[in-house]
Design a protein around this motif. Structure first.
Motif, PDB file in Angstrom:
ATOM      1  N   LYS B 134      37.418  28.259  49.478  1.00  0.00           N
ATOM      2  CA  LYS B 134      36.955  28.757  48.186  1.00  0.00           C
ATOM      3  C   LYS B 134      35.535  28.728  48.245  1.00  0.00           C
ATOM      4  CE  LYS B 134      40.830  27.532  45.053  1.00  0.00           C
ATOM      5  NZ  LYS B 134      41.175  27.068  43.866  1.00  0.00           N
ATOM      6  N   GLU B 135      34.834  27.791  48.934  1.00  0.00           N
ATOM      7  CA  GLU B 135      33.359  28.067  48.932  1.00  0.00           C
ATOM      8  C   GLU B 135      33.273  29.412  49.650  1.00  0.00           C
ATOM      9  OE1 GLU B 135      34.874  25.327  49.795  1.00  0.00           O
ATOM     10  OE2 GLU B 135      33.718  23.490  48.642  1.00  0.00           O
ATOM     11  N   ILE B 136      33.699  29.491  50.764  1.00  0.00           N
ATOM     12  CA  ILE B 136      33.503  31.011  51.576  1.00  0.00           C
ATOM     13  C   ILE B 136      33.971  32.204  50.767  1.00  0.00           C
ATOM     14  CG2 ILE B 136      34.239  32.218  53.652  1.00  0.00           C
ATOM     15  CD1 ILE B 136      34.331  29.500  55.297  1.00  0.00           C
ATOM     16  N   ALA B 137      34.850  31.992  50.063  1.00  0.00           N
ATOM     17  CA  ALA B 137      35.693  33.200  49.366  1.00  0.00           C
ATOM     18  C   ALA B 137      34.464  33.440  48.324  1.00  0.00           C
ATOM     19  CB  ALA B 137      37.026  32.543  48.357  1.00  0.00           C
ATOM     20  N   ASN B 138      33.771  32.501  47.422  1.00  0.00           N
ATOM     21  CA  ASN B 138      32.949  32.710  46.462  1.00  0.00           C
ATOM     22  C   ASN B 138      31.642  33.482  47.036  1.00  0.00           C
ATOM     23  OD1 ASN B 138      34.572  32.029  44.397  1.00  0.00           O
ATOM     24  ND2 ASN B 138      33.778  29.841  44.458  1.00  0.00           N
ATOM     25  N   LEU B 139      31.049  32.907  48.208  1.00  0.00           N
ATOM     26  CA  LEU B 139      29.817  33.362  48.798  1.00  0.00           C
ATOM     27  C   LEU B 139      30.297  34.787  49.106  1.00  0.00           C
ATOM     28  CD1 LEU B 139      29.003  30.707  51.362  1.00  0.00           C
ATOM     29  CD2 LEU B 139      27.654  31.212  49.472  1.00  0.00           C
ATOM     30  N   ILE B 140      31.218  35.303  49.807  1.00  0.00           N
ATOM     31  CA  ILE B 140      31.548  36.443  50.105  1.00  0.00           C
ATOM     32  C   ILE B 140      31.703  37.434  49.053  1.00  0.00           C
ATOM     33  CG2 ILE B 140      33.305  38.070  51.024  1.00  0.00           C
ATOM     34  CD1 ILE B 140      34.088  35.937  52.845  1.00  0.00           C
ATOM     35  N   LEU B 141      32.559  37.049  48.034  1.00  0.00           N
ATOM     36  CA  LEU B 141      32.774  37.773  46.691  1.00  0.00           C
ATOM     37  C   LEU B 141      31.710  37.987  45.781  1.00  0.00           C
ATOM     38  CD1 LEU B 141      35.565  38.539  47.114  1.00  0.00           C
ATOM     39  CD2 LEU B 141      36.232  36.389  45.870  1.00  0.00           C
ATOM     40  N   ASP B 142      30.569  36.962  45.759  1.00  0.00           N
ATOM     41  CA  ASP B 142      29.338  37.179  45.225  1.00  0.00           C
ATOM     42  C   ASP B 142      28.417  38.124  45.874  1.00  0.00           C
ATOM     43  OD1 ASP B 142      30.330  35.432  43.259  1.00  0.00           O
ATOM     44  OD2 ASP B 142      29.123  33.728  44.057  1.00  0.00           O
ATOM     45  N   ALA B 143      28.398  38.000  46.984  1.00  0.00           N
ATOM     46  CA  ALA B 143      27.454  38.815  47.869  1.00  0.00           C
ATOM     47  C   ALA B 143      27.996  40.435  47.848  1.00  0.00           C
ATOM     48  CB  ALA B 143      27.155  38.487  48.957  1.00  0.00           C
ATOM     49  N   GLY B 144      29.383  40.606  47.665  1.00  0.00           N
ATOM     50  CA  GLY B 144      30.123  41.737  47.802  1.00  0.00           C
ATOM     51  C   GLY B 144      30.058  42.198  49.163  1.00  0.00           C
ATOM     52  N   PHE B 145      30.181  41.210  50.135  1.00  0.00           N
ATOM     53  CA  PHE B 145      30.102  41.541  51.641  1.00  0.00           C
ATOM     54  C   PHE B 145      31.369  42.053  52.281  1.00  0.00           C
ATOM     55  CE2 PHE B 145      29.085  40.387  56.030  1.00  0.00           C
ATOM     56  CZ  PHE B 145      27.753  40.780  56.178  1.00  0.00           C
ATOM     57  N   PRO B 146      31.230  42.987  52.983  1.00  0.00           N
ATOM     58  CA  PRO B 146      32.550  43.395  53.554  1.00  0.00           C
ATOM     59  C   PRO B 146      33.387  42.456  54.337  1.00  0.00           C
ATOM     60  CG  PRO B 146      30.809  45.039  53.754  1.00  0.00           C
ATOM     61  CD  PRO B 146      30.055  43.879  53.278  1.00  0.00           C
ATOM     62  N   HIS B 147      34.630  42.196  54.222  1.00  0.00           N
ATOM     63  CA  HIS B 147      35.214  41.127  54.985  1.00  0.00           C
ATOM     64  C   HIS B 147      36.772  41.577  54.771  1.00  0.00           C
ATOM     65  CE1 HIS B 147      35.957  40.570  50.535  1.00  0.00           C
ATOM     66  NE2 HIS B 147      37.111  39.911  51.069  1.00  0.00           N
ATOM     67  N   ILE B 148      37.256  40.821  56.015  1.00  0.00           N
ATOM     68  CA  ILE B 148      38.838  40.963  56.244  1.00  0.00           C
ATOM     69  C   ILE B 148      39.231  39.691  56.514  1.00  0.00           C
ATOM     70  CG2 ILE B 148      40.960  41.741  57.325  1.00  0.00           C
ATOM     71  CD1 ILE B 148      39.551  44.155  55.840  1.00  0.00           C
TER      72      ILE B 148
END
Lengths: 339, 339
Positions: B134-148
DNA sequence: CTGAAAGCGCTTACAG
DNA sequence: CTGAAAGCGCTTACAG
């Protein structure tokens, strides 16, 4: 958009040169200034833009791992990835990143290496032994590009490499057998022309001799690596008037044939015949009985290769050609000390 | 030192803007100019400095593959590396490089992800399912960083992911059994709470039912994954008044216990009991008899994840949550069409 | 269709 | 100990 070194300089009330010096740990900056700059960095959540840093410094803090990558490589050659993990570990500790480059889909030999060198996208090249050839060697040497080859190249050159000392692993096998009390030990290997097999055999024989036991030719079996041939070579050995007390197999695949030959003769492992082999293979764990193995810590080989690369980067003139081996005995049920 | 865009511009007698446009395939340049520039590039052996390009474009053409990397990971989880090879293949075709980042040595959860995002050292993040939280999920989502993410995260979120449809693989197993003529088929799985096992079982039962065969509860065996338990569950099933004609094992490890139970009852595979399992494991090749396997092409899963990433990069708003599965029947000796 | 110029965000002699 | 300025090698509006 995002916060830059200028924002930090403004916030801290210093010039951006000073911020840069703090970031790069220059010793000429006063403690008070360092303090101020750090406070500003914290407050603004500043992280340097690595693209700008790379460009300004003329370096990337990135190393390329060159190897063959295909579907199923992971199953057929897990060792290569274990080495890679070791390399990654060391590099990452030294703040270098690791980028994968695949040579198996090249249009012409050396294509990828030229790209890496000329595009200046990495500071060094670690090459898995399976991917090296003369074209690549020449490109690297001509460019004076920092590199480490994992595995002694098959041709003469002044490339930098690290490799495993297989003879040393053979000596370990001898030492283990003697420690268990087995003195009449046979060796089943591959063809005489196989480099690794020959080295292991050499080390094994030397190790036995050092401890006072000469291994006669009749105790050495060379096979074509097939199950059938291994089975028959082993059977021949077991039907000699005095069969050996123990067998060292040069690899797990050979061990499968050897085990079957032993079992088919109603001999017990290790009570009648002790068995030892080399390398943990993916399927080692389900071989029955669990074999005693002289394993080479290839992760450690990767770790060493990583360190060598770091040293090269600091001292480009360094010529490294080194054997680095960490053999480990994994005790199984196929050998047991004689009481 | 090395040749720059200015040298090329001089050689070709044009401005460096023009050279840049040729390099980037702008359509507004006259064919004659393109020709001149290419000639100059060839003559000088010019390659753009990727550090400068990255900096000027504000992108790196690099993707990070985030996963757990430790000693022995390569032996314990070769699938993860096969996926990685698939990802690398697609990215490299699209001129992206792949950099490895390890989450297993983090000081705090999300450390590496924050670094990747804030340092702007890559354009996107591909995360192996074992490394997501979840930590990683939030970081990515907050930054709007492209991910798969490769593997459906265990928590609710609007992350982008690709995953394997295990139920579909179960259906394949059913289809194969029916095609061979086996209609009374048992299923040996792990605990009911195991997600993959449950999905495979579900798909298998649905596949059988679709073809007109209902699998009663007595034909389903749940185990704690141990050899012993699998052996006893199988033995119980085989001693029923009417034993099943075939068994689907949810994985290779279970299959080892099942095979032993079958053999110990002097039953022949596949003449008395046919067996099918899932996934090619590192040691599948030495299981006797060679098993028929429903394999999931995880390299392809990696390839798909790579394509998804390319699409995301072109269209950052894209929400991808998709099942992508390529099951393949690997015919072994443990099933055979009834004649 | 082409080019001059500004800009990307840092680092590093150099001067003070 | 600190800062102004040049420079790293490209890209990209913008003007022509």
């Amino acid at each position: 958009m995002s916060v830059t070194i200028n924002d930090v300089a403004n916030e801290a009330g210093v010039s951006k040169s000073t911020v840069s010096k703090v970031l790069n740990h220059w010793t000429t900056i006063s403690p008070a200034t360092v303090e101020k700059v750090h406070a500003a960095i914290e407050k603004l959540h500043y992280t340097p833009n690595s693209r700008a840093v790379n460009f300004a410094k003329g370096a990337t803090s990135n190393i390329v791992y060159l190897t063959n990558l295909e579907k199923d490589t992971a199953y057929r050659n897990p060792h290569m990835f274990d080495i890679m993990c070791g390399v990654h570990h060391t590099l990452s500790e030294n703040n270098y990143s690791l980028t994968l480059v695949n040579t198996s889909e090249e249009h012409y030999p050396g294509e990828k290496v030229s790209e890496v060198i000329t595009s200046r996208s990495s500071d060094g090249l670690i090459i898995h032994g399976s991917a090296i050839n003369k074209e690549i060697a020449n490109l690297i040497l001509d460019a004076g590009f920092p590199h480490i080859i994992i595995g002694h190249p098959s041709f003469e050159s002044c490339l930098c490499w690290v490799d495993t000392n297989h003879a040393l692993a053979g000596e370990y096998a001898a030492a283990h057998m003697i420690a268990c009390g087995y003195t009449d030990v046979a060796f089943i290997g591959e063809r005489k022309t196989d480099y690794i097999s020959a080295q292991r055999q050499k080390g094994f024989m030397a190790g036995m001799l050092d401890r006072g036991f000469h291994i006669p030719a009749a105790r050495i079996g060379n096979t074509d690596s097939s199950w059938q041939h291994t089975y028959s070579v082993t059977s021949d050995m077991l039907t000699q008037p005095v069969p050996p007390r123990a067998i060292v197999c040069e690899n797990n695949t050979l061990a499968l044939g050897v085990i079957q030959a032993v079992k088919d003769r109603q001999l017990s492992i290790p009570d009648d015949i002790a068995i030892l082999t080399f390398d943990v293979y993916p399927y080692s764990s389900i071989i029955d009985p669990q074999l005693t193995i002289v394993d080479i810590n290839v992760y450690d080989t990767g770790v060493q290769a990583g360190s060598m690369m770091i040293r090269k980067l600091q001292n480009p003139e360094l010529l490294i050609q080194s054997y680095t081996t960490l053999p480990v005995i994994i005790q199984g049920e196929s050998t047991r000390p004689l009481t």
